[in-house]
Design an enzyme around this catalytic site. Structure first.
Site, PDB file in Angstrom:
ATOM      1  CE1 TYR A  31       1.079  -0.245   4.391  1.00 17.20           C
ATOM      2  CE2 TYR A  31      -0.078   1.849   4.405  1.00 17.20           C
ATOM      3  CZ  TYR A  31       0.778   0.958   5.010  1.00 17.20           C
ATOM      4  OH  TYR A  31       1.337   1.269   6.224  1.00 17.20           O
ATOM      5  CE  LYS A 149       3.167   3.278   3.291  1.00 15.75           C
ATOM      6  NZ  LYS A 149       3.208   3.203   4.738  1.00 15.75           N
ATOM      7  CD  GLU A 181       9.955   2.153  10.423  1.00 10.57           C
ATOM      8  OE1 GLU A 181       9.792   3.108   9.645  1.00 10.57           O
ATOM      9  OE2 GLU A 181       9.891   0.964  10.043  1.00 10.57           O
ATOM     10  CG  LEU A 205       8.398   2.497   4.636  1.00 14.79           C
ATOM     11  CD1 LEU A 205       8.304   1.321   3.682  1.00 14.79           C
ATOM     12  CD2 LEU A 205       7.038   3.131   4.806  1.00 14.79           C
TER      13      LEU A 205
HETATM   14  N1  PDD Z   1       2.815   5.085   7.116  1.00 18.59           N
HETATM   15  N2  PDD Z   1       7.445   4.017   8.784  1.00 18.59           N
HETATM   16  C1  PDD Z   1       6.341   3.251   8.722  1.00 18.59           C
HETATM   17  C2  PDD Z   1       6.349   1.927   9.381  1.00 18.59           C
HETATM   18  C3  PDD Z   1       5.206   3.730   8.031  1.00 18.59           C
HETATM   19  O1  PDD Z   1       4.108   2.952   7.952  1.00 18.59           O
HETATM   20  C4  PDD Z   1       5.235   5.010   7.440  1.00 18.59           C
HETATM   21  C5  PDD Z   1       4.050   5.571   6.695  1.00 18.59           C
HETATM   22  C6  PDD Z   1       6.409   5.772   7.554  1.00 18.59           C
HETATM   23  C7  PDD Z   1       6.542   7.147   6.972  1.00 18.59           C
HETATM   24  O2  PDD Z   1       6.578   7.120   5.582  1.00 18.59           O
HETATM   25  P1  PDD Z   1       6.048   8.362   4.715  1.00 18.59           P
HETATM   26  O3  PDD Z   1       6.790   9.557   5.177  1.00 18.59           O
HETATM   27  O4  PDD Z   1       6.373   7.977   3.332  1.00 18.59           O
HETATM   28  O5  PDD Z   1       4.569   8.455   4.992  1.00 18.59           O
HETATM   29  C8  PDD Z   1       7.504   5.231   8.216  1.00 18.59           C
HETATM   30  C9  PDD Z   1       1.578   5.410   6.424  1.00 18.59           C
HETATM   31  C10 PDD Z   1       1.328   6.861   6.337  1.00 18.59           C
HETATM   32  C11 PDD Z   1       0.452   4.624   7.054  1.00 18.59           C
HETATM   33  O6  PDD Z   1       0.698   3.474   7.398  1.00 18.59           O
HETATM   34  O7  PDD Z   1      -0.665   5.124   7.169  1.00 18.59           O
END
Ligand code: PDD
Length: 283
Positions: A31, A149, A181, A205
C-alpha cells in the site's frame, strides 16, 4: 464516497472484494498513503517509486500501463470526492489478486492484481504538531523486510493499541536496544544541532517525509547523521520528532515519562516543520 476498484469507479458501500483475495487470506499486498493538498498530490512520484519497490520485492505483477493510469484515477477521485480544496489522503492498495485453490506459493502470473484507490478528507492534528506528544517505547517485533510497505501491519496496530491504552501520542519501536522508527512514521533525534536517524535498512521503511526532512536539513545547514540511536541515548536528546505522510513533523516531548530537552518543541523541529509546510503548500 466514490472509490476505484479493479477498473471501476463505484461508491464505497457497493465495492466488494473476493473472499479468495490473497490480500485478505495472506496479507499478500502492498500500500501507499499520499497526501492531498488543495487537490495536488504531494511527492506523488516518490510514492510511486516506493510502490514499484514494494511490488518488486513481492514480485506482484503490475504492468507499466496500469502504473501509468494511477495519477488519472487519483485525480478523478479527488474531484469526485470534492477534495480540490483543503487536506486529504489517497490510500492505494495492490494485492496479488484472487486465486484458487488457496496455496501459499504465488499463483500464476496471469492472476490480475486487486487495485484499490480511495481518497478521503484528512484533518492534521494541529494541537500535537504545536505542543508535541508524549511518546512511549515498544519492542519492535516486526520482520526483516520493513523496507517493503506491505499490508502486514499486525505489529504496527499492536503498537498503536499500546499508545492508545497509555494515552500517549507517539511510539518509538526498539530493536536490539536501538530506536528503529514509529509504527506509521520515522524517528529523528537532535544532539548538539545534528539530526540523527536510523540509516536505510531492511529494519525501517524509508519515508517520503524522511527524504523531505533531509532536503530541508541540507538547505538549512543542519547536519544529518544516519546512525541508530539507542534507547538510553535518546533520553538525552535535545529534541525528538516523528515524520510521516499523516504525521507531518510531530514533536515528542517525553519518552516513557522522561522529559526530552526543554519538554517543548525545539528550534530544529520548528525549522523542519516550517520547511515541510512550505513545500506542501507550494509544490
Ligand atoms: N505510514 N514508517 C512506517 C512503518 C510507516 O508505515 C510510514 C508511513 C512511515 C513514513 O513514511 P512516509 O513519510 O512515506 O509516509 C515510516 C503510512 C502513512 C500509514 O501506514 O498510514
Amino acid at each position: 464516497m466514490q472509490i476505484y476498484l479493479n477498473g471501476r469507479f463505484t461508491s464505497r458501500d457497493d465495492a466488494t472484494i473476493s473472499v479468495n483475495d490473497r490480500g485478505f487470506l495472506f496479507g499478500d499486498g502492498i500500500y501507499e498513503v499520499i497526501r492531498i493538498i488543495n487537490g495536488r498530490l504531494f511527492r506523488l512520484d516518490a510514492h510511486l517509486r516506493r510502490m514499484d519497490r514494494s511490488l518488486g520485492g513481492l514480485e506482484i505483477p503490475f504492468t507499466s500501463q496500469q502504473r501509468a493510469g494511477l495519477p488519472a484515477i487519483m485525480g478523478k477521485l479527488i474531484s469526485d470526492n470534492k477534495l480540490q480544496k483543503g487536506e486529504g489522503t489517497i490510500y492505494l492498495q495492490i494485492t496479488r489478486g484472487a486465486a484458487l485453490p488457496r496455496t501459499h506459493a504465488y499463483p500464476h502470473d496471469n492472476t490480475p492484481p486487486t487495485v484499490l484507490v480511495m481518497a478521503s478528507p484528512f484533518v492534521p492534528d494541529k494541537e500535537t504538531l504545536e505542543k508535541g506528544g508524549q511518546g512511549i517505547t515498544v519492542t519492535d517485533i516486526r520482520w526483516s523486510r520493513c523496507d517493503l510497505k506491505t499490508v502486514n501491519l499486525l505489529p504496527n496496530i499492536m503498537a498503536a493499541q499500546q499508545e492508545k491504552k497509555q494515552n500517549a501520542k507517539g511510539v518509538l519501536m526498539v530493536r536490539d536496544g536501538y530506536i528503529t522508527e514509529g509504527y506509521k512514521n520515522n524517528v529523528f533525534a537532535v544532539f548538539d544541532g545534528t539530526l540523527w536517524t536510523y540509516p536505510d535498512s531492511p529494519y525501517i521503511l524509508s519515508g517520503i517525509t524522511r527524504d523531505v526532512v533531509f532536503e530541508i536539513a541540507e538547505q538549512e545547514g543542519i547536519p544529518v547523521k544516519l546512525h541508530p540511536v539507542d534507547q538510553k541515548q535518546i533520553l538525552n536528546a535535545d529534541e525528538v520528532m516523528l515524520t510521516g505522510t499523516i504525521t507531518d513533523i510531530h514533536p515528542i516531548v517525553s519518552i516513557d515519562g522522561q522529559r526530552i530537552g526543554s519538554g517543548r518543541p525545539g528550534p530544529v523541529t520548528k525549522t523542519l516543520q516550517k520547511g515541510l509546510r512550505h513545500r506542501m503548500d507550494t509544490e
